[in-house]
Each structure stands twice: as C-alpha cells, then as structure tokens.
Write an enzyme that holds these catalytic residues in place. Structure first.
Site, PDB file in Angstrom:
ATOM      1  N   ASP A 161      40.586  87.751  34.511  1.00  0.00           N
ATOM      2  CA  ASP A 161      42.038  87.033  34.370  1.00  0.00           C
ATOM      3  C   ASP A 161      42.739  87.752  35.682  1.00  0.00           C
ATOM      4  O   ASP A 161      42.418  88.552  36.472  1.00  0.00           O
ATOM      5  CB  ASP A 161      42.755  88.096  33.323  1.00  0.00           C
ATOM      6  CG  ASP A 161      42.533  89.549  33.450  1.00  0.00           C
ATOM      7  OD1 ASP A 161      41.393  90.226  33.827  1.00  0.00           O
ATOM      8  OD2 ASP A 161      43.600  90.331  33.091  1.00  0.00           O
ATOM      9  N   GLU A 162      43.953  87.022  35.875  1.00  0.00           N
ATOM     10  CA  GLU A 162      44.965  87.119  36.788  1.00  0.00           C
ATOM     11  C   GLU A 162      44.522  87.309  38.184  1.00  0.00           C
ATOM     12  O   GLU A 162      45.057  88.120  39.125  1.00  0.00           O
ATOM     13  CB  GLU A 162      45.721  88.201  36.311  1.00  0.00           C
ATOM     14  CG  GLU A 162      46.445  87.946  34.808  1.00  0.00           C
ATOM     15  CD  GLU A 162      47.416  88.997  34.643  1.00  0.00           C
ATOM     16  OE1 GLU A 162      48.409  89.005  34.253  1.00  0.00           O
ATOM     17  OE2 GLU A 162      47.094  90.332  34.849  1.00  0.00           O
TER      18      GLU A 162
END
Length: 890
Positions: free
Chosen positions: A541-542
């Site tokens: 993620d991210e």
C-alpha cells in the site's frame, strides 16, 4: 625537554577542554531537567476552518487547501529560565505549515517528529509566566487524540527528558477541550454525540426480556430451533467426548468451560462429536449440525473446525457469573465467509505477546479464523530474524539517536526512551508460541511484512548493518541485504511524511534477497509451530509521493484554485525516480515506467513466495493496481484487502478487482477500521479520514456482500447521504476483515478499548448473513431516504436482539476475560422535569450523579430530579469494576 613541555602543555589543554565540556554538559543537563520539570505544555485548537477565515492555506501548501490554527502554550511554573541551548521534540500527525512568532522555529524532522527551537529573539521563559506559539497546521484537528503525548526536551550532551505534564495517556492533562471546533468543514452535517443526541440514537432499541433472548448465540447460526428445556450444568458439569478433535483444541475448549464455572466430569452432561462430510451438501469448512437434547449434545461436523465451532456455540449459551445453563436446540450452521479476519498492526506501536494471545482467545469464541499479523512498518520491525540482528536491535527500538544507528527516531508519542510500546519485538520463540496458540483455536496466522513502501524500519536497520560491516571491511556482506540504491536522490514524501528512506528499492537484487531471507525464516517458524504458511501478505500500500497527489497544484500552473495546496512540484519525484537501478529497468523495458514499480515488485515477490511452496499471496489492493490481473502473479491465488472508501466509489470499484480474478476481502475503512472513533465526540480517540465514526450498530448494519446497499443505511464522512450503484458483475466477497492500525493506539489497554465490543459485530457479519441483507443487483441504485430495498424493521429487530445480547450477556464474559472493552456513555435528557436515560446495550447499569461525580446513584426508571442541578451520567460494567466516561446532561 621541549618534547616534555609539549606533552605537559597538551595534557593541560586536554584537561581544561574536558573540564569545560563536562561543565557544559552539566549545565545542559541542568537546563533539560529544569525545563522538563517546570514547563507545562498546553495545546489548544483555535480554528479548524482557517481557510474560511482569512488564512491562505493554499499558498502555505496545505493538502486540498485545508489548514487549522492552534496555539502551543508553554507555562513556566518556576523561576525564570534564560538558557536558550535547548530543543523540544514533539510528535504531530499534522504537518506544521507556519509558525506565527519570531521567538521560535519549528522544524519537521521525519514522520511526525518535529522540533521547537528558540531564535535569537527568545529572551526567557518568565517566572510564573506563559509564552504562546501560534501555529498553522495542515488539515484539521477534531479530536483530543490528534495531539500526541510525551513531548521531550534535550540539549547537546544532555540526556533527553519528557516534559512531565505530557507524560500521560490522559490527553486532557495538556490538551484544551476541542469545543465547537469538532466539525471538519462549515458544511459538516454530522451530529455531535452528547447525552441528548445519544438518547435519540438509542431510542428505538428496547430492552428485551431474558425469555426473548433465551437460546440466542453470537454469531447467529444459519438455522436454529430453540427447545423448551433448560439444562443446568452447575452440579454435574460436562463430559466432553471429542475424540475426533485434536487434543490441543480439546484442551482449549475444556479451559473455556472451566472459566465459565463448568467443571469437567465423566458423569457430566455428555457432549459427543463426530466428523461426517457426507452429511453436508456443500464443501464448507467449519460447518456443523448440533442437537442439544435433554440427555446429551450431539455434534456432526464437516471437519475438526466444525466440532470446535459447535462447542463454541454451546459455550455461547452459558451466561457468565450466573448458574451455568444451556437450552435445548437444533442447529444447522456454517460460516458465511471462508475469510473472517482481524488485522492487528504492531509496527506503528508494539503490542505485547499476552495482548495478542488474549485477542486470539476472543477470536476463537466468536469464530473468527484469520489473524492478519502486521509485523513491520515505517515505525517499527517487530519480529526476530536470525542473522539480521539489526532488524530488531535498531528497527525494533525507538530512542533519541539523531544518527539512527542504534534505534529509530521517536514517533507517535514514544518519547526519547525505549521503555514503552513504541519499542519491542516478538522473539522467534514468541512468534512460534503465537502461531501454535492460533492453530489450536483454528485461526490461521497470515504474516505481513509491508513493502515496498512503509519499509523505513527495515531500511534504517539494514543501513546500520551496512555501516557496521563496511567498518569491518566486509563489503560483499554489507551489500547483501541493502535496501536502498545510494544513487537515488529522489525527493519524495510519504503519507506519513517520511522521505525516500521509507521505500524499499524494488530494482535491487539485494531487496529480493532480503525478501527471500525473511520469508525463509518466518516460514521455518510456522513449520515449527505446526502451521505451515498458506498465505504470505506482501503489503504493497501507499507507494507514492503524496505531494504529487490530487490535493496539490504546481506553483507555476497557469490556472490555480484555492482548494488545493500550492507547491513547487518540479522539485517532487515519484519514489525511485532518480534511482539508477530503477531507471535501467525502465530503459530495458522490464517495467513500463517508474509508477509501475510497486506492482512489478509484487509480481517479483510472488515468484519468491511460490518458490517457498506458498501458493497464496495477499496484498492491499493499491499494491497491485498496475498488474493486468490476478493471473499476472506466480502464485495460484491472489487475495486483496479492499480498502477503498465506499462513498468515494468503493461500492463499484470492488467489482473491478473481483472481475480481474482476485479474491476480494472486504476491509473498508468507513465500516471496519477499528482505529476510528466509536462516535462523533472529540473525547473519543481515533483517526477519521474515511469516516467520523464506526460504532457497533453501524458495523452490524454493514452489508459486505452488496456494497451499494450501504448507501441506504449510512452516510458519508460529513454526514451526507450518497447514492451507490454497482455497474458491473459482482462474483461475491471472499471474506470480511476488520483492521486496527496502531498509530495512536499506544498501549494494550487502548488496543482492547478500540477492539471491543466492535469485534463482536464484525464476527456476526462475517459468519452470518441476515434476512435484511439484499442480494447484489447490477445497476440497482441505493440512497438513504429515497430507496427502500432494505427491510428497516427487520434490521432494527435484528440489531435490538444483538444489542441486548451484548448488554445482558457478552460484556460480562469480556469482564471475566479481563478485557478493557469500551463502555458506552448513556443517552439522557429532561422530559417534564424528569431525567430519562437509555443506553446502546440494554442491560448495562446506568448511573447518575447530583454532586459533580462525588457519589453515584443507580438509574432505574425516569427519575425526578431538580433540573437546575448539574446531573452527570455514566454506565458501569457488568462486574461493577469499571465505568464509562461521565458527561453532564444539558
């Protein structure tokens, strides 16, 4: 002789310098000690709508053009302090955009760590006086928990000390009430929870009689017919004949009976079990048939887990603290989802082994079967890996070491010391014990080592290893597991304000060797625990630069808007953009462009996972967004934690992932993130970027297999209705998972407060599909107040039953287990001079006080009280040992 004079002179000079340095260090330590003891910090939010009141938040670079005004007050309780050789370090989850005083500067270091220093215009902390530091921060601050504790002061050569009044988890000790600043925007239509508004929210939930709740089980079975007989177990106990169940799991169930006051006896009520898959039409692990008759209980299960869950259903019937009884019943039951999970983040703030084991106990009670174990993040590496000691000795510790060679810098309120849960890790033996403990309770442990983003703890640790081995002249070994490309000068900023050293470099062979080493060692632990890894969680993620997101605009853009942050984006890079290793991969055509690197790395890691004989990979969905589909990976199956917010389009984007062949695990932040507040009130802790609250009733009303339906039963972050329509085919959810991120969950007790009793509502939705849940219909649109596809009467009746079971039975069991669950604050209001009160979970004791909390009376019915008196209300736990927060009835 000259040589002797020179030597003597050198010795004198050295002694004088040493004395001077020693004197300076003593003076610095005196200053630090004085400041930590005499200063008192106060933090007050002044204006959360600064952009509407003359502040140019856009030109300050505030994301989405949003900023707030606050004041840091430093009060000196003692004699004047004139020394200016000091710095105060503090955590702020909001980036400080401006300081509106010329006496101090505030510098951002990394992550949430900031530093206050005096300028040449600083004169002194006056005796018994206060100095104010007006600041402008990004976004808004709507909760006390936005302000982080353990501010500390230090000076060169001195030992850092925490400022006394910030060394607390009672944030009101140094945070002023948020007051009227609780709204995110002037158009925020949420309802602030007060005794009066809580009363209205609870008004439709009536207390049910014990006879009505008789025979009810949590989570609700697929089919149950409750008989007329009650069976008492206090004298004879139970006779467990569970030969088809492994001995370790039998021991778990035996202990659970004993904890409820039911003894084990050969002459006790017989509970007999067998396994016969032919009795079940579908292949469903955990399915069971249970017949509780006057003479014995007979279980026929699909598999061992079915036996375990059948006995848990019997245990669910037994009240805590009362005469142990069960009802006769016939039950045909099977889980709704194969994946019924809880994710626990131990990276941001560590959690003790005992807290994890207690969580696994409760997961087993409520038939949750997947423990997603988040073991690493930017702020901490939490598992011992043989041959890589720096991962835990450096990456698992936080302290005030600006070089970060001995530990990570303080984050998230851990302060300068390593004596709290900002630091810590699971030893190899700890982890094996946890996996065994889970296995005995039919819970699968899914380890997550987050990468390529959120990897700062690993990166800093491996840099410390690199420096140690290079100093020893071991160049080849030093580079074996190095995670950064020294040529990379990319200017990037993560969501949590870290720089490029938060992103493991996906273009290095050493990064792949590191992944292989970690999987190898953790897989060995699982094998020793008797539960070989079936799923590896990649994270993913991210992996982005937040300053290249939609909330910002370039300073040189021809057309600008006030609702975006204005920055020089020419200075911003995507992660790894200036890494020569990554540029080479793009030039070779190995990867399409720099932005595709996270998904490229996910595919590369899937090959390593497959080589280890692990056939399933799991990830956060944004980590694989540039892969063509699930067949792009080497493993047999890819599962995704789907965490798009529904009202921002998640009700439909979930279909995209399912139609690409991924198994979708519903993990939506606006319904099943436990790090969000229970209610809209500044006293309730939690993040709120996706929603202002996730309480048990909202979670219970969540439809995880028809996401558009939720637009008919809930609102968006700002309390507005939204419409939702699925425009694509939906093959169905693979599972449901609740997440507890721990940025501001710093202790085990806080973890339990945020977990319970919300976990019960998640367990209900993961195991049982209720009649009010409607089937997914492509192109059907839902909107609260307009469409009427959901049977609201059935939903209310179902919630009323569930809320009563929590209040009248389940919380007492959590008391028995020593769980620090959240007690709801009662609703209360005045009607014709009488105090009327209610509560979210009928059956809990409501108390009121007429003397500002000195004495408390039990509320039973509408009470006649002088309305001019200041009346306070609170609730009390079933065992009488704890109370909720008390509030005044206005």
């Amino acid at each position: 002789m000259n040589s002797l004079k020179t030597t003597l002179l050198s010795s004198v000079i050295t002694a004088l310098l040493s004395t001077a340095m020693s004197t300076t260090a003593v003076a610095s330590q005196t200053t630090v000690d004085t400041l930590s003891q005499q200063l008192k910090v106060n933090y007050q939010v002044i204006d959360n709508h600064a952009a509407n009141h003359g502040v140019d938040c856009s030109s300050l670079g505030g994301d989405w053009g949003a900023c707030n005004k606050a004041t840091i007050s430093l009060t000196n309780d003692g004699p004047a302090i004139t020394d200016n050789n000091w710095a105060i370090y503090f955590s702020s989850i909001r980036m400080i955009l401006a300081v509106e005083t010329d006496q101090f500067t505030i510098t951002h270091l990394t992550g949430d760590l900031h530093k206050i220093e005096p300028t040449e215009k600083f004169t002194a902390f006056p005796e018994k006086g206060t100095i104010e530091i007006p600041i402008i921060g990004e976004y808004w601050q709507l909760s006390e928990s936005d302000v982080i504790p353990r501010w500390y002061v230090t000076s060169e050569g001195a030992k850092p000390k925490v400022i006394n009044n910030t060394n607390t988890e009672t944030l009101s000790d140094f945070v002023s009430p948020i007051g009227q600043q609780w709204q995110r925007t002037p158009d925020d239509h949420n309802v602030l929870m007060t005794p009066v508004t809580r009363f209205e929210r609870n008004a439709d939930v009536q207390k049910l009689s014990a006879s009505t709740l008789r025979g009810q089980i949590i989570p609700t079975p697929t089919h149950i017919t409750v008989g007329k007989t009650n069976i008492t177990l206090d004298k004879t106990g139970v006779n467990l004949q569970l030969k088809s169940l492994n001995k370790a799991s039998q021991a778990v169930l035996s202990k659970q009976f004993q904890q409820l006051g039911v003894k084990l006896s050969d002459k006790g009520y017989k509970i007999q079990a067998s396994i016969d898959p032919t009795q079940f039409e579908n292949t469903v692990s955990g399915a069971y048939l249970l017949n509780i008759s006057d003479k014995q209980a007979t279980i026929t299960a699909y598999d061992e887990s079915g036996i375990f869950y059948a006995v848990e259903s019997i245990l669910s019937l037994i009240p805590a603290g009362e005469k142990p009884t069960i009802t006769t019943a016939e039950i045909n039951d099977a889980p709704r989802f194969d994946y019924r999970g809880i994710m626990l983040d131990t990276g941001r703030n560590f959690k003790s082994k005992q807290a994890v084991l207690k969580l696994l106990d409760q997961m087993s009670h409520y038939k949750l079967n997947k423990f997603h174990f988040h073991l690493s993040d930017d702020e901490g590496w939490r598992i011992e890996i043989p041959d890589l000691p720096e991962l835990t000795s450096v990456g698992g510790q936080r302290c005030h070491d600006l070089s970060e060679q001995s530990c990570l810098l303080p984050q998230l309120g851990s302060g300068p010391d390593s004596d709290n849960l900002g630091s810590g890790y699971f030893s190899r033996d700890d982890y094996i014990e946890i996996v065994k403990y889970a296995k005995d309770r039919f819970i699968e442990v899914i380890p997550e080592i987050d990468m390529p983003a959120h990897a700062r703890a690993a990166i800093i640790a491996m840099e410390a290893r690199y420096n140690r081995l290079m100093a020893e002249g071991k160049t080849e070994q030093a580079n074996e597991f190095r995670l950064v490309d020294p040529t990379d000068t990319s200017n990037t900023t993560t969501v949590q304000f870290y720089d490029r050293r938060s992103y493991l470099n996906p273009c290095l062979d050493s990064s792949k060797r590191f992944v292989d080493k970690i999987i190898t060692e953790i897989a060995k632990m699982h094998s020793e625990a008797g539960q070989p890894i079936a799923v590896w969680h990649f994270g993913g993620d991210e992996a982005k630069n937040i300053r290249l997101g939609n909330g910002y605009q370039d300073i040189n853009a021809e057309e600008k808007v006030t609702w975006k942050g204005t920055i020089d984006q020419s200075k911003e890079d995507h992660p790894w953009a200036k890494s020569q290793a990554c540029q080479a991969l793009v030039a070779q055509g190995t990867v399409h462009d720099i932005e595709h690197l996270p998904s490229y790395f996910a595919i590369e890691v899937s090959k390593i996972i497959k080589d280890h004989g692990i056939n399933n990979m799991q990830a956060w969905q944004d980590g694989v967004k540039y892969a063509e589909n699930a067949q792009s990976f080497a493993v047999d199956q890819v599962r995704l934690n789907f965490w798009d917010t529904l009202y921002w389009g998640g009700f439909d984007s979930a279909n995209d992932w399912a139609n690409k062949g991924y198994q979708v695990i519903i993990s939506n932040p606006d319904y099943v993130y436990f790090d969000f507040p229970y209610e809209i009130n500044p006293k309730e802790h939690g993040y709120y970027w996706a929603t202002r609250f996730n309480d048990e009733r909202k979670i219970f009303s969540f439809a995880p297999n028809n996401l558009p339906q939720n637009a008919e039963t809930s609102k968006d972050r700002d309390g507005n209705v939204f419409n939702a329509k699925g425009t694509k085919d939906w093959p169905g959810s693979y599972g449901l998972s609740a997440q507890l991120w721990s940025e501001i969950v710093r202790t085990d007790k806080q973890m339990e407060y945020m977990m319970y009793p919300r976990l019960l509502a998640v367990a209900e939705r993961a195991w049982h599909q209720s009649d009010w849940e409607t089937p997914y219909v492509k192109d059907r649109e839902y909107k609260l107040g307009e469409t009427q596809y959901v049977d609201q009467t059935t939903l209310l009746n179902d919630w009323t039953r569930f809320a009563n079971l929590i209040g009248q039975r389940e919380l007492a069991k959590l008391d028995l287990a020593g769980i620090n669950y959240r007690l709801p604050i009662p609703g209360a209001k005045w009607v014709d001079g009488k105090l009327h009160a209610n509560i979210a979970f009928p059956g809990l004791t409501i108390e009121y006080s007429l003397d500002k909390g000195k004495t408390w009376l039990t509320y039973s019915q509408d009470v006649t009280v002088n309305q001019q008196d200041q009346v306070m209300v609170r609730s009390r736990a079933a065992d009488g040992k704890r109370t909720s927060r008390a509030e005044i009835v206005e």
